[in-house]
Scaffold this active site. Structure first.
Site, short mmCIF file in Angstrom:
data_model
loop_
_atom_site.label_atom_id
_atom_site.label_comp_id
_atom_site.label_asym_id
_atom_site.label_seq_id
_atom_site.Cartn_x
_atom_site.Cartn_y
_atom_site.Cartn_z
N ASP A 269 0.86 -1.17 0.00
CA ASP A 269 0.00 0.00 0.00
C ASP A 269 0.90 1.23 0.00
O ASP A 269 2.08 1.16 0.36
CB ASP A 269 -0.94 -0.01 1.21
CG ASP A 269 -2.23 0.73 0.93
OD1 ASP A 269 -2.25 1.59 0.03
OD2 ASP A 269 -3.24 0.48 1.63
N GLU A 616 -17.56 9.94 4.29
CA GLU A 616 -16.95 8.65 4.64
C GLU A 616 -16.04 8.21 3.50
O GLU A 616 -16.39 8.31 2.34
CB GLU A 616 -18.02 7.59 4.92
CG GLU A 616 -18.97 7.30 3.77
CD GLU A 616 -19.91 6.13 4.04
OE1 GLU A 616 -19.67 5.37 4.99
OE2 GLU A 616 -20.88 5.99 3.27
#
Length: 861
Positions: A269, A616
């Site tokens: 990542d 979100e």
């Protein structure tokens, strides 16, 4: 073409006087043979650069620039002229893996089409977010509704996630027997990763039980590796039992490669390796962090400062050998050969996909079909739905009624058109009143004046945005956009400020002239992350240079007819992401009664509420009541909306509530204040048509919840505790709306299951008849769960099969499901393994995970 010239020159350099094809240049050899040969010709410094997600060209060997990082979460992302499908958590609610395959077959086609157009038609080069390696799907388990990235997943169940994830990979990568892969897909984030966003760079998960690890967090990754042959796996940010996931030999070598047989690429990542020494402090510096990641098995680093640039130093210091480096370089070169990226495009079937394959009518139809199938009818008192078209005047109100960015979700591309819910309803209902009503969270109403009282320098209505692909607003602009609604954009979640604009290193200027039609106070609201300045009539009002989203409010005291030249200047800074909100508005206090007065004579109100991807998502600069850093601190509906719904109910209105969200909302009060509740998720470019089709009966809803809808915040365990106890339908049975639940406009009767021994390698074939006993055609999803009766500490039930059936009124269809040995496999504490134990098992089958919706029978092994 430039590409062919580049390749020809490279071949000439490589061939030299002998004019002999080198092994890596021979497309008839295997990708592995070619990779081994090419690796042998690289210097150590060149090998290190190839192990970065942004790999530079090596002209002497004919290696082009290549980017490993692109996104296709629910369609080709970070570009325009694409098809935008619903968010994955919504597509999981379709329980339709066959349709999901079509979605990602289209996504991969559009990815190849834009790649071919740029590389071959325009003689261009590879670009970040436009390459052939896509970091999709997210197969983490949505264990807690507060996680902002849960919207990217396929819900809370390991089996559903596995089944859907396989179809994503197959749609992206293309047929296994093809000469080249269409794209390379990536299973992420490995492993045990599901928030909080605000601790992901520092978290150390030491409380994950062996049962939860193997039964909940690992199955989807295993299935995608073994059954879908996914070509990439992304290791996660956090530590697991003290080891960073990207430096975990247990995860990356012992389990992934040795146990599961994974042969392909592990990517980090972005910034995960730097976290070793910057946040986790498990390594002292970049050199030691690099050696730890490489030795554990991380092949490619996605980063910003790139620890892997220190790889040659790590070799010189003896922390790892060049032979170890070669293993990783060979894997990534195999990938590039497997994609056909290094070969003449005439050899690659996918290179023939034309640009005309982008955003077609056929792909829009699939987007509409999927959007319809995601919609879940949660409540329908007195069968208020479906509505009769034009039988009476109705109203549509709420913050998500006409919210285009909400429809798109996160990690999205920009479609050529978007049908909002208001647009969809307008197309069916002529007797209609639209009132915005309220904001998502703010108790003020912003009466936007961009469309009515603002004119751009070139004479158009609204606000003009000019963008440059540099941070100095220098040279020819990259693109221009116009806005008649408030600007609300962010690069968090891989959104872009404008189609095809990079998400880093850009600048923008927003301009308009506002003319006050009436005397009074108006406000210019600007909220941004980065460097931003506001000018009014040429005078600087403020300048901010900040990494966290910072709101500003500038008051304009205007006389009637007074003009204000407004200009916002913006440039990105080296932060996690950029964001920008701009509005020219009159600020009004919410007056529920005034709005209700406008509804005189109207009985039925469609209220479109919920939340949005601006609240979100991934590590976002959001910190307001109920929301923190991309996550939620409360799953309750925002107070301003809840109070509005109560006021409508008190006024005697019949309320049809359409909830838009990428996660579960606690809607217990709304079961009282609303007559119908429809869960629409973030439904994509065709979502407005899909919602309207359901509301007016042109489509019979058949979606089933992919996540548990809890009653309130009090039902949730500690967010940072990764134990599954008390979470999801597998360990919790007091939901407001349970996993697998969804109503229809017709009725179904589930018959008795027939269980027979299988002859094809499975254990049992299970046939379940379902009859449509109503008057409308519809679809029902039959779900099969297993309960292990000799395992009191295990899950209450576990999904092991499902089939969505389209059944005409009065007809019967049969769900044909299989139970394999793996279907009855659970964690065995005695042997510390996943295994199928002899004993009694309950087969539960029906229309949701709720016990009352399930029939059961017992089998003995």
């Amino acid at each position: 073409m430039k590409y062919q010239l580049f390749l020809s020159l490279a071949l000439c350099v490589g061939l030299g006087a002998s004019a002999q094809t080198l092994p890596y240049q021979n497309p008839n050899l295997s990708a592995k043979e070619r990779a081994v040969d090419l690796c042998s010709r690289l210097t150590l410094e060149e090998k290190a650069m190839l192990m970065l997600d942004e790999s530079p060209a090596i002209p002497r060997l004919g290696i082009k620039k290549f980017f490993w990082w692109s996104e296709a979460l629910h369609g080709a992302a970070n570009m325009g002229n694409v098809t935008n499908f619903p968010e994955p958590v919504g597509m999981a609610a379709s329980f339709n893996p066959h349709l999901l395959f079509k979605v990602f077959d289209i996504a991969s086609t559009e990815f190849r089409a834009q790649y071919n157009h740029r590389m071959y038609d325009l003689n261009g080069e590879d670009m970040k977010m436009r390459s052939l390696s896509v970091w999709t799907p997210n197969v983490n388990i949505f264990r807690d509704p507060r996680w902002g990235r849960g919207q990217e997943t396929y819900g809370e169940d390991p089996y559903l996630t596995s089944v859907m994830g396989v179809q994503v990979v197959k749609g992206l990568q293309g047929p296994e027997d093809a000469r080249y892969r269409k794209l390379w897909a990536c299973a992420k984030h490995y492993a045990v990763h599901s928030g909080p966003e605000y601790t992901r760079h520092t978290a150390n998960l030491t409380d994950v039980s062996a049962r939860d690890f193997w039964e909940t967090y690992m199955p989807a990754f295993k299935t995608l590796v073994k059954d879908a042959k996914v070509r990439e796996v992304m290791c996660a940010y956090q530590r697991l039992d003290d080891d960073p996931c990207c430096g975990s030999t247990r995860l990356l070598q012992q389990i992934l490669r040795d146990e599961w047989g994974f042969e392909y690429l592990v990517v980090s990542d972005c910034g995960a390796v730097s976290d070793f020494y910057e946040n986790h402090k498990s390594s002292s510096d970049a050199v030691h962090g690099t050696s730890k990641a490489v030795l554990a098995g991380t092949d490619v680093e996605c980063g910003f400062n790139y620890a892997y640039k220190s790889l040659p130093e790590a070799v010189r210091k003896g922390l790892l050998s060049e032979k170890e480096v070669d293993k990783h370089v060979i894997r990534l070169l195999e990938g590039r050969f497997d994609l056909g990226e290094m070969d003449d495009p005439s050899l690659v079937e996918w290179s023939k996909i034309p640009y005309s394959a982008m955003s077609t009518k056929a792909s829009a139809n699939v987007a509409l079909d999927m959007a319809r199938q995601t919609i879940v009818l949660l409540q329908n008192k007195n069968n208020i739905l479906p509505l009769k078209k034009n039988a009476e005047k109705i109203a549509i109100i709420g913050p998500n009624a006409h919210n285009e960015p909400m429809m798109w979700g996160n990690y999205n591309g920009t479609p050529n058109h978007t049908v909002t819910i208001l647009d969809g309803v307008k197309a069916k209902q002529k007797k209609l009143v639209y009132i915005p009503g309220c904001d998502l969270t703010n108790d003020k109403v912003m009466e936007c004046h961009l469309a009515t009282d603002c004119v751009t320098p070139d004479g158009k209505k609204g606000l003009k945005g000019t963008f440059w692909n540099n941070t100095e607003m220098a040279g020819k602009p990259f693109t221009t956009e116009y806005y008649t609604k408030p600007v609300n954009v962010t690069t968090a979640g891989m959104h872009v400020f404008a189609p095809n604009l990079p998400i880093e290193d850009f600048s923008a200027k927003y301009e308009t002239t506002f003319t006050a039609k009436e005397a009074g106070e108006y406000v210019v609201n600007v909220e941004s992350t980065g460097h931003f300045e506001l000018y009014v009539n040429g005078k600087q009002q403020f300048v901010n240079h900040i990494w966290r989203a910072t709101p500003t409010r500038t008051v304009l005291k205007a006389e009637k007819g007074q003009k204000f030249d407004i200009e916002v200047r913006f440039q990105t800074v080296k932060t996690w992401g950029a964001s920008m909100k701009i509005d020219v508005a009159r600020e009004l206090n919410i007056d529920y009664q005034e709005t209700i007065a406008q509804l005189k004579g109207i009985n039925k109100v469609i209220f479109c509420g919920g939340i949005a991807p601006s609240l979100e998502g991934e590590e976002m600069p959001v910190n307001i009541e109920g929301f923190k850093g991309g996550d939620r601190t409360s799953i309750e509906l925002p107070k301003v909306q809840r109070e509005f719904l109560k006021a409508l109910k008190a006024a005697g209105k019949q309320v049809i509530y359409v909830n838009c969200s990428g996660s579960a909302i606690a809607l217990q009060p709304e079961t009282e204040s609303c007559d119908a509740i429809v869960q629409a998720w973030y439904p994509g470019q065709e979502g407005g048509t899909a919602v309207a089709d359901v509301l007016f009966g042109d489509y019979n809803p058949g979606g089933k919840l992919s996540v548990t809808f809890y009653k309130n915040d009090q039902q949730l365990p500690d967010y940072e505790d990764y134990s599954m106890k008390g979470r999801t339908y597998r360990y919790f049975d007091d939901a407001l709306f349970p996993f697998g639940y969804g109503l229809s406009y017709t009725t179904f009767e589930v018959g008795e299951a027939k269980v027979e021994a299988a002859t094809d390698g499975a254990l049992y074939n299970v046939q379940i008849p379902v009859t449509n006993t109503g008057t409308k055609n519809g679809s029902e999803t039959i779900q099969l769960y297993i309960r292990n009766l000799q395992d009191p500490d295990g899950p209450l039930k576990s999904l092991r099969g499902f089939e969505r059936l389209d059944i005409k009124a009065g007809k019967t269809a049969t769900a044909n499901l299989k139970l394999t040995k793996e279907s009855l496999e659970f964690w065995d504490a005695e042997t510390n393994t996943m295994r199928t134990k002899p004993g009694k098992y309950e087969i539960l089958y029906g229309t949701s995970s709720l016990d009352k919706d399930l029939k059961k029978l017992t089998i003995t092994l």
